[in-house]
Design a protein around this motif. Structure first.
Motif, PDB file in Angstrom:
ATOM      1  N   MET A   1       0.825  -1.189   0.000  1.00 17.61           N
ATOM      2  CA  MET A   1       0.000   0.000   0.000  1.00 17.61           C
ATOM      3  C   MET A   1       0.876   1.263   0.000  1.00 17.61           C
ATOM      4  SD  MET A   1      -2.958   1.168   2.603  1.00 17.61           S
ATOM      5  CE  MET A   1      -3.130   2.877   2.924  1.00 17.61           C
ATOM      6  N   LYS A   2       1.923   1.232   0.795  1.00 22.20           N
ATOM      7  CA  LYS A   2       2.768   2.423   0.898  1.00 22.20           C
ATOM      8  C   LYS A   2       3.393   2.774  -0.445  1.00 22.20           C
ATOM      9  CE  LYS A   2       6.866   4.147   3.274  1.00 22.20           C
ATOM     10  NZ  LYS A   2       7.894   3.826   4.261  1.00 22.20           N
ATOM     11  N   ASN A   3       4.012   1.818  -1.113  1.00 12.13           N
ATOM     12  CA  ASN A   3       4.699   2.097  -2.375  1.00 12.13           C
ATOM     13  C   ASN A   3       3.750   2.353  -3.530  1.00 12.13           C
ATOM     14  OD1 ASN A   3       7.273   1.966  -1.330  1.00 12.13           O
ATOM     15  ND2 ASN A   3       7.420  -0.243  -1.633  1.00 12.13           N
ATOM     16  N   ARG A   4       2.694   1.585  -3.620  1.00  9.10           N
ATOM     17  CA  ARG A   4       1.788   1.700  -4.766  1.00  9.10           C
ATOM     18  C   ARG A   4       0.784   2.826  -4.650  1.00  9.10           C
ATOM     19  NH1 ARG A   4       0.551  -4.100  -7.351  1.00  9.10           N
ATOM     20  NH2 ARG A   4       2.691  -4.845  -7.330  1.00  9.10           N
ATOM     21  N   ILE A   5       0.391   3.187  -3.456  1.00  4.83           N
ATOM     22  CA  ILE A   5      -0.645   4.210  -3.302  1.00  4.83           C
ATOM     23  C   ILE A   5      -0.103   5.486  -2.670  1.00  4.83           C
ATOM     24  CG2 ILE A   5      -2.857   4.780  -2.233  1.00  4.83           C
ATOM     25  CD1 ILE A   5      -3.555   1.787  -2.487  1.00  4.83           C
ATOM     26  N   LEU A   6       0.415   5.391  -1.464  1.00  4.19           N
ATOM     27  CA  LEU A   6       0.811   6.599  -0.729  1.00  4.19           C
ATOM     28  C   LEU A   6       1.952   7.367  -1.395  1.00  4.19           C
ATOM     29  CD1 LEU A   6       0.532   5.461   2.990  1.00  4.19           C
ATOM     30  CD2 LEU A   6      -0.996   6.958   1.715  1.00  4.19           C
ATOM     31  N   LEU A   7       3.029   6.688  -1.718  1.00  3.85           N
ATOM     32  CA  LEU A   7       4.174   7.381  -2.307  1.00  3.85           C
ATOM     33  C   LEU A   7       3.861   7.899  -3.707  1.00  3.85           C
ATOM     34  CD1 LEU A   7       7.109   5.136  -1.038  1.00  3.85           C
ATOM     35  CD2 LEU A   7       6.333   7.337  -0.136  1.00  3.85           C
ATOM     36  N   TYR A   8       3.101   7.131  -4.481  1.00  3.76           N
ATOM     37  CA  TYR A   8       2.681   7.565  -5.819  1.00  3.76           C
ATOM     38  C   TYR A   8       1.802   8.808  -5.729  1.00  3.76           C
ATOM     39  CZ  TYR A   8       0.277   7.609 -10.300  1.00  3.76           C
ATOM     40  OH  TYR A   8      -0.251   7.998 -11.497  1.00  3.76           O
ATOM     41  N   THR A   9       0.807   8.776  -4.858  1.00  8.79           N
ATOM     42  CA  THR A   9      -0.100   9.914  -4.674  1.00  8.79           C
ATOM     43  C   THR A   9       0.651  11.127  -4.151  1.00  8.79           C
ATOM     44  OG1 THR A   9      -1.909   8.383  -4.218  1.00  8.79           O
ATOM     45  CG2 THR A   9      -2.230  10.669  -3.556  1.00  8.79           C
ATOM     46  N   GLN A  10       1.563  10.917  -3.250  1.00 14.10           N
ATOM     47  CA  GLN A  10       2.360  12.009  -2.698  1.00 14.10           C
ATOM     48  C   GLN A  10       3.141  12.716  -3.814  1.00 14.10           C
ATOM     49  OE1 GLN A  10       5.600  10.775  -0.086  1.00 14.10           O
ATOM     50  NE2 GLN A  10       5.163  12.502   1.265  1.00 14.10           N
ATOM     51  N   ALA A  11       3.766  11.964  -4.681  1.00 10.87           N
ATOM     52  CA  ALA A  11       4.541  12.548  -5.783  1.00 10.87           C
ATOM     53  C   ALA A  11       3.629  13.267  -6.779  1.00 10.87           C
ATOM     54  CB  ALA A  11       5.338  11.463  -6.488  1.00 10.87           C
ATOM     55  N   GLU A  12       2.484  12.680  -7.109  1.00  8.32           N
ATOM     56  CA  GLU A  12       1.536  13.293  -8.042  1.00  8.32           C
ATOM     57  C   GLU A  12       0.994  14.616  -7.505  1.00  8.32           C
ATOM     58  OE1 GLU A  12      -0.040  12.194 -11.218  1.00  8.32           O
ATOM     59  OE2 GLU A  12       1.944  11.276 -11.210  1.00  8.32           O
ATOM     60  N   LEU A  13       0.572  14.638  -6.256  1.00  4.09           N
ATOM     61  CA  LEU A  13       0.049  15.870  -5.657  1.00  4.09           C
ATOM     62  C   LEU A  13       1.097  16.971  -5.645  1.00  4.09           C
ATOM     63  CD1 LEU A  13      -2.149  14.842  -2.599  1.00  4.09           C
ATOM     64  CD2 LEU A  13      -2.850  16.138  -4.594  1.00  4.09           C
ATOM     65  N   PHE A  21       1.820  16.569   0.879  1.00  7.12           N
ATOM     66  CA  PHE A  21       1.655  15.967   2.199  1.00  7.12           C
ATOM     67  C   PHE A  21       2.844  15.081   2.535  1.00  7.12           C
ATOM     68  CE2 PHE A  21      -0.151  12.640  -0.478  1.00  7.12           C
ATOM     69  CZ  PHE A  21       0.255  11.463   0.130  1.00  7.12           C
ATOM     70  N   THR A  22       3.026  14.925   3.824  1.00  3.55           N
ATOM     71  CA  THR A  22       3.950  13.930   4.348  1.00  3.55           C
ATOM     72  C   THR A  22       3.121  13.053   5.271  1.00  3.55           C
ATOM     73  OG1 THR A  22       4.600  15.376   6.172  1.00  3.55           O
ATOM     74  CG2 THR A  22       5.980  15.422   4.207  1.00  3.55           C
ATOM     75  N   LYS A  34      -1.552   2.932  12.407  1.00  6.13           N
ATOM     76  CA  LYS A  34      -2.103   4.250  12.085  1.00  6.13           C
ATOM     77  C   LYS A  34      -1.182   4.947  11.096  1.00  6.13           C
ATOM     78  CE  LYS A  34      -4.198   5.683  16.465  1.00  6.13           C
ATOM     79  NZ  LYS A  34      -4.165   6.732  17.494  1.00  6.13           N
ATOM     80  N   ILE A  35      -1.789   5.847  10.329  1.00 11.00           N
ATOM     81  CA  ILE A  35      -1.009   6.737   9.470  1.00 11.00           C
ATOM     82  C   ILE A  35      -1.492   8.148   9.747  1.00 11.00           C
ATOM     83  CG2 ILE A  35      -0.402   7.380   7.114  1.00 11.00           C
ATOM     84  CD1 ILE A  35      -1.008   4.500   6.289  1.00 11.00           C
ATOM     85  N   VAL A  36      -0.550   9.030  10.077  1.00  9.13           N
ATOM     86  CA  VAL A  36      -0.872  10.433  10.338  1.00  9.13           C
ATOM     87  C   VAL A  36      -0.396  11.241   9.127  1.00  9.13           C
ATOM     88  CG1 VAL A  36      -0.509  12.403  11.858  1.00  9.13           C
ATOM     89  CG2 VAL A  36      -0.606  10.099  12.811  1.00  9.13           C
ATOM     90  N   PHE A  37      -1.310  12.030   8.544  1.00  9.21           N
ATOM     91  CA  PHE A  37      -0.983  12.847   7.377  1.00  9.21           C
ATOM     92  C   PHE A  37      -0.778  14.293   7.789  1.00  9.21           C
ATOM     93  CE2 PHE A  37      -3.214   9.228   5.613  1.00  9.21           C
ATOM     94  CZ  PHE A  37      -2.451   8.927   4.493  1.00  9.21           C
ATOM     95  N   TYR A  38       0.195  14.940   7.177  1.00 11.31           N
ATOM     96  CA  TYR A  38       0.462  16.360   7.377  1.00 11.31           C
ATOM     97  C   TYR A  38       0.367  17.042   6.015  1.00 11.31           C
ATOM     98  CZ  TYR A  38       2.407  14.484  11.690  1.00 11.31           C
ATOM     99  OH  TYR A  38       2.577  13.819  12.879  1.00 11.31           O
ATOM    100  N   VAL A  39      -0.688  17.810   5.801  1.00 12.31           N
ATOM    101  CA  VAL A  39      -0.927  18.484   4.524  1.00 12.31           C
ATOM    102  C   VAL A  39      -0.458  19.929   4.640  1.00 12.31           C
ATOM    103  CG1 VAL A  39      -2.670  19.132   2.810  1.00 12.31           C
ATOM    104  CG2 VAL A  39      -2.916  16.991   4.099  1.00 12.31           C
ATOM    105  N   THR A  40       0.348  20.363   3.664  1.00 17.81           N
ATOM    106  CA  THR A  40       0.869  21.729   3.669  1.00 17.81           C
ATOM    107  C   THR A  40       0.773  22.327   2.270  1.00 17.81           C
ATOM    108  OG1 THR A  40       3.112  20.942   3.243  1.00 17.81           O
ATOM    109  CG2 THR A  40       2.509  21.280   5.539  1.00 17.81           C
ATOM    110  N   SER A  41       1.030  23.620   2.201  1.00 17.09           N
ATOM    111  CA  SER A  41       1.066  24.319   0.928  1.00 17.09           C
ATOM    112  C   SER A  41       2.307  23.887   0.154  1.00 17.09           C
ATOM    113  CB  SER A  41       1.108  25.824   1.187  1.00 17.09           C
ATOM    114  OG  SER A  41       1.272  26.517  -0.019  1.00 17.09           O
ATOM    115  N   ASN A  42       2.160  23.820  -1.148  1.00 16.46           N
ATOM    116  CA  ASN A  42       3.282  23.441  -2.006  1.00 16.46           C
ATOM    117  C   ASN A  42       3.985  24.717  -2.460  1.00 16.46           C
ATOM    118  OD1 ASN A  42       5.077  22.210  -3.667  1.00 16.46           O
ATOM    119  ND2 ASN A  42       3.568  21.281  -5.018  1.00 16.46           N
TER     120      ASN A  42
END
Length: 124
Positions: A1-13, A21-22, A34-42
């Motif tokens: 899940m981390k490699n296929r979804i989270l890291l891919y989505t993080q790079a795309e966003l 986000f981190t 648990k996964i804690v998300f930190y969303v910030t301005s790019n």
């Protein structure tokens, strides 16, 4: 899940939007619980951003208005009534106002700016 979804989505966003986000994995032993998300301005999206002047000059008018959340029906009506040149000049005007944090409802402000031609006000 981390490699296929989270890291891919993080790079795309980060590459395509004005946010990024981190995340932090909270583990119990070796299992992630648990996964804690930190969303910030790019902040990296500066002059090459999706709303800069060069982008406004080259984007299709319907898509440009859609990017600023103007409904397609309203966009078509604006193009027929006011023409692409007036639309683009007023979008640039509104974009400057947004950059200075003076605009909260972007779609409404763009439509009003086009209708009243804020970019080139009439002098009496």
């Amino acid at each position: 899940m981390k490699n296929r979804i989270l890291l891919y989505t993080q790079a795309e966003l980060e590459a395509k939007t004005d946010i990024k986000f981190t995340f932090e994995e909270i583990k119990k032993g070796t299992k992630v619980v648990k996964i804690v998300f930190y969303v910030t301005s790019n902040a990296k999206l500066g002059p090459e951003g999706v709303n800069d002047t060069e982008f406004i000059d080259h984007e299709d008018t319907i898509q440009l208005l859609a990017r600023f959340e103007v409904a397609k029906k309203v966009a078509n009506s604006l193009i027929k009534t006011y023409g692409e040149e007036q639309i683009r000049s007023n979008i640039k005007y509104v974009h400057e106002k947004k950059r200075n944090a003076e605009v909260t409802n972007m779609a409404g402000y763009i439509v009003k700016a086009i209708e009243e031609n804020y970019a080139y006000p009439k002098i009496f």
